[in-house]
Write an enzyme that holds these catalytic residues in place. Structure first.
Site, short mmCIF file in Angstrom:
data_model
loop_
_atom_site.label_atom_id
_atom_site.label_comp_id
_atom_site.label_asym_id
_atom_site.label_seq_id
_atom_site.Cartn_x
_atom_site.Cartn_y
_atom_site.Cartn_z
N GLN A 188 0.87 -1.22 -0.05
CA GLN A 188 0.00 -0.01 0.01
C GLN A 188 0.86 1.34 -0.02
O GLN A 188 0.62 2.33 -0.72
CB GLN A 188 -0.89 0.11 1.18
N ASP B 266 3.58 1.09 12.35
CA ASP B 266 2.48 0.35 13.04
C ASP B 266 1.91 1.55 14.14
O ASP B 266 2.70 2.28 14.72
CB ASP B 266 3.09 -0.64 13.95
N ALA B 267 0.56 1.61 13.72
CA ALA B 267 0.02 2.54 14.59
C ALA B 267 -0.09 2.53 15.90
O ALA B 267 -0.49 3.47 16.71
CB ALA B 267 -1.67 2.72 13.99
N GLU C 43 -11.71 3.75 9.06
CA GLU C 43 -11.91 2.37 8.94
C GLU C 43 -10.62 1.51 9.13
O GLU C 43 -10.42 0.40 8.56
CB GLU C 43 -12.37 1.70 7.64
N HIS D 143 -8.84 -3.06 13.11
CA HIS D 143 -7.78 -3.94 12.86
C HIS D 143 -6.81 -3.93 14.44
O HIS D 143 -5.95 -4.51 14.36
CB HIS D 143 -6.73 -3.97 11.77
#
Ligand SMILES: C[S@@+](CC[C@H](N)C(=O)[O-])C[C@H]1O[C@@H](n2cnc3c(N)ncnc32)[C@H](O)[C@@H]1O
Length: 275
Positions: A93, A116-117, A134, A138
Site C-alpha cells: 500500500q 505500526d499505528a 476504517e 484492526h
C-alpha cells in the site's frame, strides 16, 4: 494463521499486501435510499465529512492512520492544502499510495510510510490533526487511541470511523460479526456506547459521535456485494476464503449482503480532541 481476537500487525499487513486486486472496500456516504451517486464520489463525500470536522487549514500537518492506497490522503491535501503523512502496515500500500500522490503532482505534500499505528515512530505532538478511516477495526483500540493522543498537538483533533456490534444475532443463528472479524482480521468489536470510556482512558475529550450505519455502512455493503457478484469471485482474496473455511470463493461473496441485511453491524464517526 493467527486468530483475530487481537490480530498481529504483521498478519494484517500481509493480508493487505495480498489485496492488490481489490479496491472495492472503500466506504461511501449516501444521503438517502434514492441517492445514486457513484461509489468514488460517495467515498469523497465521506472524506469531506471528516475534513469538515478536522478544521484544517493550508500548511497544517495531518496524519492519516491506516491510509490504505492513499485516496483519502490525496483528497485531504487537495481540498485543504495541508501536508499529509499516511501510515499503513502494508508495504504494497505504501508503494501504491506513493504512486498515486506522484501521479497527482502531490509527491512533496503527501507522503506515505510503513509504520505500526500502535507504536508510532513520531515524537509527541508532531501533528496538528489525526484521522483514521476504517483502520482502528484492526487494532487494539486503547493502545491505538493512546498513540494518536500522544502524536497530536494539544488542542488538536482526531477524527475516526469505527464499526460496532449493533444488535445480537437472532437466537440460534451464528454471529455474522464473529464470522466477519475472523475473515477480515479485525479486533473484537465494541458496543455503540463504548467511545466515552475509550476516549477518557486515552486522555481525550469526546466531541461528537455520529451514527453512519445507514448512510455509509449498509449502503457500502450493498455496493460491495453487487460489485463482487458482477465482477466474479476471483476478486475475493484467497486468505479470506481460507479463514472462513469456505469450500468455494463464492461462499465468501455472500458475506457483504448477509451483513447488510442483518443490521447486526453498525458504524460511527467519532470526533475527539486533545485539550
Ligand atoms: C479498511 S483499510 C482502510 C484504508 C483507508 N483508510 C481508506 O479509508 O481507504 C484499513 C487500513 O488500516 C491499515 N492498518 C491496519 N492495522 C494497522 C496498524 N497496526 N498500523 C498501521 N496501519 C494499519 C491497513 O494497512 C489498511 O491500510
Amino acid at each position: 494463521m493467527t486468530k483475530t481476537r487481537n490480530p498481529s500487525p504483521a498478519d494484517v499487513g500481509a493480508m493487505y499486501d495480498g489485496f492488490d486486486k481489490m479496491d472495492v472496500l472503500h466506504f461511501g456516504y449516501w444521503e438517502d435510499p434514492d441517492d445514486e451517486t457513484p461509489v468514488a464520489e460517495a467515498a469523497d463525500r465521506l472524506t469531506d465529512l471528516v475534513i469538515d470536522r478536522l478544521g484544517v487549514t493550508a500548511g497544517a500537518r495531518l496524519l492519516d492512520v491506516g491510509c490504505g492506497i492513499g485516496t483519502p490522503a490525496v483528497r485531504m491535501a487537495t481540498r485543504t492544502g495541508a501536508d499529509v503523512l499516511g501510515i499503513t502496515i502494508s508495504g504494497k500500500q505504501v508503494q501504491r499510495a506513493t504512486e498515486l500522490a506522484a501521479s497527482q503532482g502531490l509527491g512533496e505534500q503527501v507522503r506515505f510510510e510503513l509504520a505500526d499505528a500502535m507504536d508510532m515512530p513520531f515524537p509527541d505532538g508532531s501533528f496538528d490533526s489525526v484521522y483514521a478511516l476504517e483502520s482502528i477495526i484492526h487494532m487494539d483500540r486503547p493502545q491505538a487511541l493512546r498513540e494518536m493522543a500522544r502524536v497530536v498537538r494539544p488542542g488538536g483533533r482526531i477524527v475516526l470511523t469505527d464499526m460496532y456490534d449493533r444488535i445480537p444475532a437472532p437466537e440460534g443463528q451464528p454471529s455474522l460479526i464473529h464470522f466477519m472479524t475472523e475473515a477480515w482480521m479485525m479486533s473484537e468489536l465494541i458496543g455503540a456506547e463504548d467511545y466515552p470510556d475509550l476516549a477518557a482512558a486515552a486522555g481525550l475529550r469526546l466531541v461528537e459521535v455520529m451514527d453512519l450505519s445507514e448512510k455509509v455502512l449498509w449502503r457500502t455493503l450493498r455496493v460491495v456485494a453487487h460489485q463482487l457478484r458482477a465482477q466474479n469471485d476471483a476478486l475475493v482474496p484467497e486468505q479470506i476464503v481460507d479463514r472462513i473455511n469456505a469450500e468455494e470463493p463464492s461462499e465468501a461473496l455472500d458475506l457483504p449482503s448477509l451483513l447488510e441485511n442483518s443490521r447486526e453491524l453498525g458504524c460511527q464517526l467519532v470526533v475527539l480532541q486533545r485539550d
